[in-house]
Design an enzyme around this catalytic site. Structure first.
Site, PDB file in Angstrom:
ATOM      1  N   LYS A 151      83.534  28.484  59.473  1.00 45.57           N
ATOM      2  CA  LYS A 151      82.188  29.054  59.570  1.00 45.57           C
ATOM      3  C   LYS A 151      82.097  30.163  58.521  1.00 45.57           C
ATOM      4  O   LYS A 151      82.570  31.266  58.713  1.00 45.57           O
ATOM      5  CB  LYS A 151      81.928  29.615  60.965  1.00 45.57           C
ATOM      6  CG  LYS A 151      80.491  30.112  61.157  1.00 45.57           C
ATOM      7  CD  LYS A 151      80.266  30.593  62.592  1.00 45.57           C
ATOM      8  CE  LYS A 151      78.821  31.026  62.788  1.00 45.57           C
ATOM      9  NZ  LYS A 151      78.480  32.183  61.934  1.00 45.57           N
ATOM     10  N   CYS A 438      90.227  58.659  32.763  1.00 42.68           N
ATOM     11  CA  CYS A 438      89.050  58.303  33.547  1.00 42.68           C
ATOM     12  C   CYS A 438      88.672  56.841  33.282  1.00 42.68           C
ATOM     13  O   CYS A 438      88.568  56.418  32.124  1.00 42.68           O
ATOM     14  CB  CYS A 438      87.881  59.221  33.159  1.00 42.68           C
ATOM     15  SG  CYS A 438      86.292  58.731  33.878  1.00 42.68           S
ATOM     16  N   CYS A 441      85.072  56.870  31.194  1.00 39.94           N
ATOM     17  CA  CYS A 441      84.893  57.348  29.813  1.00 39.94           C
ATOM     18  C   CYS A 441      86.182  57.424  29.012  1.00 39.94           C
ATOM     19  O   CYS A 441      86.140  57.659  27.803  1.00 39.94           O
ATOM     20  CB  CYS A 441      84.214  58.714  29.820  1.00 39.94           C
ATOM     21  SG  CYS A 441      85.253  60.052  30.463  1.00 39.94           S
TER      22      CYS A 441
END
Length: 706
Positions: A151, A438, A441
């Protein structure tokens, strides 16, 4: 509709270098286009329905690109060409259409005894109707075979094919009619534009559109790293995607389809198993976990086995569906107004609190703070489906020794924010380590005690977008109509890259009007808000810049101390120790302010904003308590003063000036082009609404000069 023969040059070991388009005559181009379409459809069928590709992805891409090139050059576009899967112009709205046959729900339970009662009813009603058993048993003993299927936890849809071509795709809706999302469905790779082999002339099938779990987690990770809210679970992601008005957005998202039922056909098979056997020949992808069982106990065993395998499946399921196999038996059993009487869903229990971590995303906040976020197999926590949880910071991660692959217990802080409480079962070595740079950036990530920060400042896209949101927020310049959703829309449309770009929007009215949900009134309201913010009070401007640790209260103290932005900035850049004499500013805050302005990227953004904005020096000394105890909210453009001036004025005389209407608001003051949301809130809360003249009258009654 026939499968391409081996004579098709683009079927096996196809060429990937082609003659220049300008060297082709129309007739040759038409022939090449037809061969390419046939071959690409066959490659799609082998890839999606058979899981047996015969060419590399790069080769497929070359064939597809050539087909697009020829169709464009010779104006040979066709509705059922594979190239229709690349999107198209955005839609204004979906048309509601009626299904060719009802798409009913399924009776369901999580209890085995209820499943057994379903079986007893099926057998009793078939026996009473004189049904003597499935035809292949041959013994007339009344045996009933069941087809057991997963399902799927996705979005159920109707796909209608006429003469083998996709005519329309429709969401389930209320079961009788739904939204026509054909344009979007064509962008899904596992939706054939044209069926293979020899399907029924008229053919409506039911399928489940879903987002694979790994693709869902990757998509959520991208959203988090872009600063967007992630989807709660794959089903929500699927539903939100399939109803996008822009097909190009749908084309970029990783949707798939399993086909599992025939709703209507000009030529029906005798059994469900035969239908499922035919689907792959037509190019319709089926699930490999389907089983045929001869009794209900075998069906219950199937469900238990699938429950154990649930976490290892590449898609979400929330139970199994048990269907009577033979069509004659189904017709005898019939249906109620809500569900078919020949099918039953045996549900799984909800996952509760304990779930594995499948990935970790890094979220970058407005101030550059880096927060690791655990991406989870969706789990029920206090009745809410949770697919992500905060890992707080690197020290917390190390203390809990948590990593990707670990099974963890998830709780909700204050019944709101999900977080990882503890590791229940270790499935990895060591703990998660933050990246050195990061993910948004590429700037260095630096640690500050238990916290981590991106050093990119406003050069970082994540911080820049959030800086725009904050600049326009209640704690900034309170630009009504520029909330998170609107800012994201404007950024995605290429109209905003920085705070300074806000002041270029009045010259981009035409581009704004072209955006979904925008009209003349909303565009002019936004322009009026922006124009009214060009001379903000100094305190509001300082707060709006989003300097870490400088909120409205600290900004007001800084404005009171330095009087002008130039004086404040000079001290912040050259002599930050002088900041420490200001209330609410200590050594740490002073150093943070200095670092903000010392950043070349931040300084460039501030300078760009100052080309459009002139922060106003204001007398922030207290003027008295004539308005003590009153709360004002302002909306629209005032004629005799800026909205910021009005806020400062009432605050100087003891009142509160807030950005949103609540039950505590005494007056909503309206200028030109007031915000509809604030007006509606005022009506709902019973707040007095004052136009500018009435506002001035209130001030004069209390002896305040405006």
């Amino acid at each position: 509709m026939s499968t391409p023969t081996t004579e098709n040059p683009y079927l096996r070991d196809p060429p990937v270098e082609f003659d220049p388009v300008q060297d082709l005559e129309l007739e040759a181009a038409e022939e090449q286009v037809e061969r390419l379409r046939e071959a690409i459809r066959e490659h799609d069928r082998r890839y999606y329905a058979e899981n047996d590709p015969i060419i590399a992805d790069r080769t497929y891409d070359a064939l597809f690109a050539r087909l697009q090139e020829l169709e464009d050059a010779f104006d040979l576009a066709h509705p059922d060409s594979p190239t229709r899967a690349v999107g198209g112009e955005p839609l204004e709205a979906f048309e509601t259409v009626e299904h060719v046959a009802p798409m009913l729900s399924i009776d369901a339970s999580g209890e085995a005894d209820d499943v057994r009662e379903f079986d007893e009813r099926v057998r009793r009603e078939l026996r009473d109707a004189g049904y003597d058993g499935d035809s292949d048993d041959g013994d007339g003993n009344g045996e009933v075979a069941y087809v057991c299927e997963p399902k799927f936890d996705g979005v159920s849809m109707e796909f209608v094919y006429e003469d083998g071509s996709l005519e329309r795709a429709v969401t389930r809706g209320d079961g009788h009619e739904g939204d026509d999302v054909t344009r979007n469905a064509r962008t899904i790779g596992s939706v054939p534009q044209r069926l293979h082999d020899d399907p029924p002339e008229s053919f409506a099938v039911r399928g489940e559109v879903y987002m694979p779990k790994d693709a869902f987690q990757a998509h959520n990770r991208e959203r988090i790293e872009r600063g967007e809210d992630p989807f709660a679970n794959p089903r929500n992601a699927t539903a939100g995607t399939i109803r996008q008005l822009d097909p190009a957005v749908v084309a970029e998202r990783p949707l798939e389809v399993f086909y599992f039922d025939v709703l209507a056909a000009s030529d029906l098979a005798d059994s469900h198993r035969e239908e499922l056997e035919d689907f792959p020949r037509y190019g319709l992808r089926t699930n490999d976990r389907v089983e045929i069982v001869s009794d209900i106990e075998a069906a219950i065993d199937y469900r238990d086995r699938l429950l154990e395998a649930r976490d290892d499946l590449p898609y979400e399921i929330d139970g199994v569906v048990i269907k009577v196999d033979y069509r004659e038996a189904r017709e005898e059993l019939g249906q109620t107004a809500r569900h078919d009487r020949w099918a039953y869903a045996y549900k799984f229990p909800a996952r509760a609190e304990v779930t594995p971590i499948v990935d970790v995303a890094v979220q970058v906040g407005r101030t550059g703070r880096v927060t690791p976020v655990a991406l989870l197999e969706p789990v029920d926590v206090g009745g809410v489906t949770v697919s992500r949880a905060s890992l707080h910071n690197p020290e917390e991660i190390a203390a809990k020794n948590v990593n990707v692959g670990d099974t963890v217990r998830v709780q909700r802080a204050g019944d709101v924010i999900p977080y990882v409480e503890e590791v229940v079962e270790k499935g990895s070595e060591g703990h998660y380590e933050l990246p050195d740079v990061c993910p948004v950036c590429g700037s260095t990530i630096e640690r500050n005690g238990p916290l981590a920060f991106c050093t990119g400042g406003l050069a970082c896209d994540a911080q820049r977008r959030r800086s725009i949101e904050y600049y326009a927020s209640d704690d900034g310049l309170d630009l009504e109509g520029l909330g998170e959703k609107t800012v994201r829309q404007l950024v995605d449309a290429g109209l905003l890259e920085s705070v300074a770009d806000l002041y270029k929007l009045p010259q981009k009215r035409d581009a704004l009007r072209d955006l979904e949900g925008w009209g003349e009134t909303s565009v002019e309201n936004l322009v009026a808000e922006i124009e009214a913010s060009r001379e903000p009070p100094l305190a509001e401007f300082l707060s709006a810049l989003g300097i870490p640790h400088v909120g409205p209260t600290t900004a007001r103290e800084l404005a009171r101390e330095f009087g002008s932005f130039e004086a404040f900035r000079e001290v912040a850049e050259d002599d930050p120790a002088k900041l420490e004499g200001v209330d609410d500013v200590g050594e740490t805050v002073a150093e943070t302010i200095h670092e903000f302005f010392a950043s070349e990227a931040n300084a460039a953004v501030v300078d760009a904003v100052l080309e459009h904005v002139s922060p106003q020096e204001g007398d922030l000394e207290d003027g008295g308590d004539e308005l003590a105890g009153l709360t004002f909210v302002f909306t629209g453009s005032l004629e005799g003063m800026t909205r910021g001036d009005a806020q400062e004025l009432v605050e100087a005389h003891g009142a509160n000036a807030t950005g949103s209407v609540s039950g505590n608001t005494d007056y909503l003051v309206t200028g030109e082009n007031p915000g509809a949301t604030k007006l509606a809130d005022a009506e709902e809360e019973g707040v007095d609404v004052l136009e500018e003249d009435a506002f001035r009258a209130v001030l004069e009654e209390r002896g305040i000069e405006a």
